[in-house]
Design a protein around this motif. Sequence first.
Motif, PDB file in Angstrom:
ATOM      1  N   SER A   1    -120.842  37.764 -86.720  1.00 54.18           N
ATOM      2  CA  SER A   1    -119.693  37.695 -87.612  1.00 54.18           C
ATOM      3  C   SER A   1    -119.649  36.317 -88.246  1.00 54.18           C
ATOM      4  CB  SER A   1    -118.404  37.947 -86.825  1.00 54.18           C
ATOM      5  OG  SER A   1    -117.269  37.888 -87.682  1.00 54.18           O
TER       6      SER A   1
ATOM      7  N   THR B   1    -116.885  33.705 -90.887  1.00 56.87           N
ATOM      8  CA  THR B   1    -115.624  33.512 -91.584  1.00 56.87           C
ATOM      9  C   THR B   1    -115.805  32.442 -92.646  1.00 56.87           C
ATOM     10  OG1 THR B   1    -113.307  32.796 -91.324  1.00 56.87           O
ATOM     11  CG2 THR B   1    -114.885  31.925 -89.744  1.00 56.87           C
TER      12      THR B   1
ATOM     13  N   ASN C   1    -117.159  38.644 -92.414  1.00 52.06           N
ATOM     14  CA  ASN C   1    -118.150  39.714 -92.373  1.00 52.06           C
ATOM     15  C   ASN C   1    -118.511  39.997 -90.929  1.00 52.06           C
ATOM     16  OD1 ASN C   1    -118.880  40.647 -95.062  1.00 52.06           O
ATOM     17  ND2 ASN C   1    -119.503  38.539 -95.437  1.00 52.06           N
ATOM     18  N   TYR C   2    -118.919  41.233 -90.681  1.00 51.67           N
ATOM     19  CA  TYR C   2    -119.276  41.643 -89.330  1.00 51.67           C
ATOM     20  C   TYR C   2    -120.559  42.467 -89.355  1.00 51.67           C
ATOM     21  CZ  TYR C   2    -114.446  40.457 -88.209  1.00 51.67           C
ATOM     22  OH  TYR C   2    -113.257  39.797 -88.042  1.00 51.67           O
TER      23      TYR C   2
ATOM     24  N   LYS D   1    -118.354  46.005 -85.706  1.00 51.63           N
ATOM     25  CA  LYS D   1    -117.198  46.318 -86.558  1.00 51.63           C
ATOM     26  C   LYS D   1    -116.195  47.175 -85.803  1.00 51.63           C
ATOM     27  CE  LYS D   1    -119.252  46.011 -91.163  1.00 51.63           C
ATOM     28  NZ  LYS D   1    -119.758  46.760 -92.331  1.00 51.63           N
TER      29      LYS D   1
END
Length: 124
Positions: free
Chosen positions: A49, A51, A59-60, A65
């Motif tokens: 992930s 940030t 995003n992952y 997710k």
Amino acid sequence: QLQLVESGGGLVQPGGSLRLSCVASGFTLDYYAIGWFRQAPGKEREGVSCTSSSGGSANYADSVKGRFTISRDNAKNTVYLQMNSLKPEDTAIYYCAAVYKFGRCLLRYKYDYWGQGTQVTVSS
């Protein structure tokens, strides 16, 4: 000296939760995208992930997710990874990394600064 230090790893049963922390020292995280990566024994490192510097986007990896949540507190110079519904396949050393980037974050960026990692083991 720029440094990232992870903590919060440990042994947890399948279905359990952990929260990892990544604390920066020697620089402010305000201008850096932060990524979490992991490496399991015998496997390549993979992005989990990331940030953006503002925390406005994340995003992952598909594998996490809906189970993992990344967040950041720039006032504390800290980024977190909340991991829920953990599975044995989440077992790995988890690393945080920083790259000087504004705007959206991408796991494929070339991250410049890395922590030493924290072990996460999911087992019954």
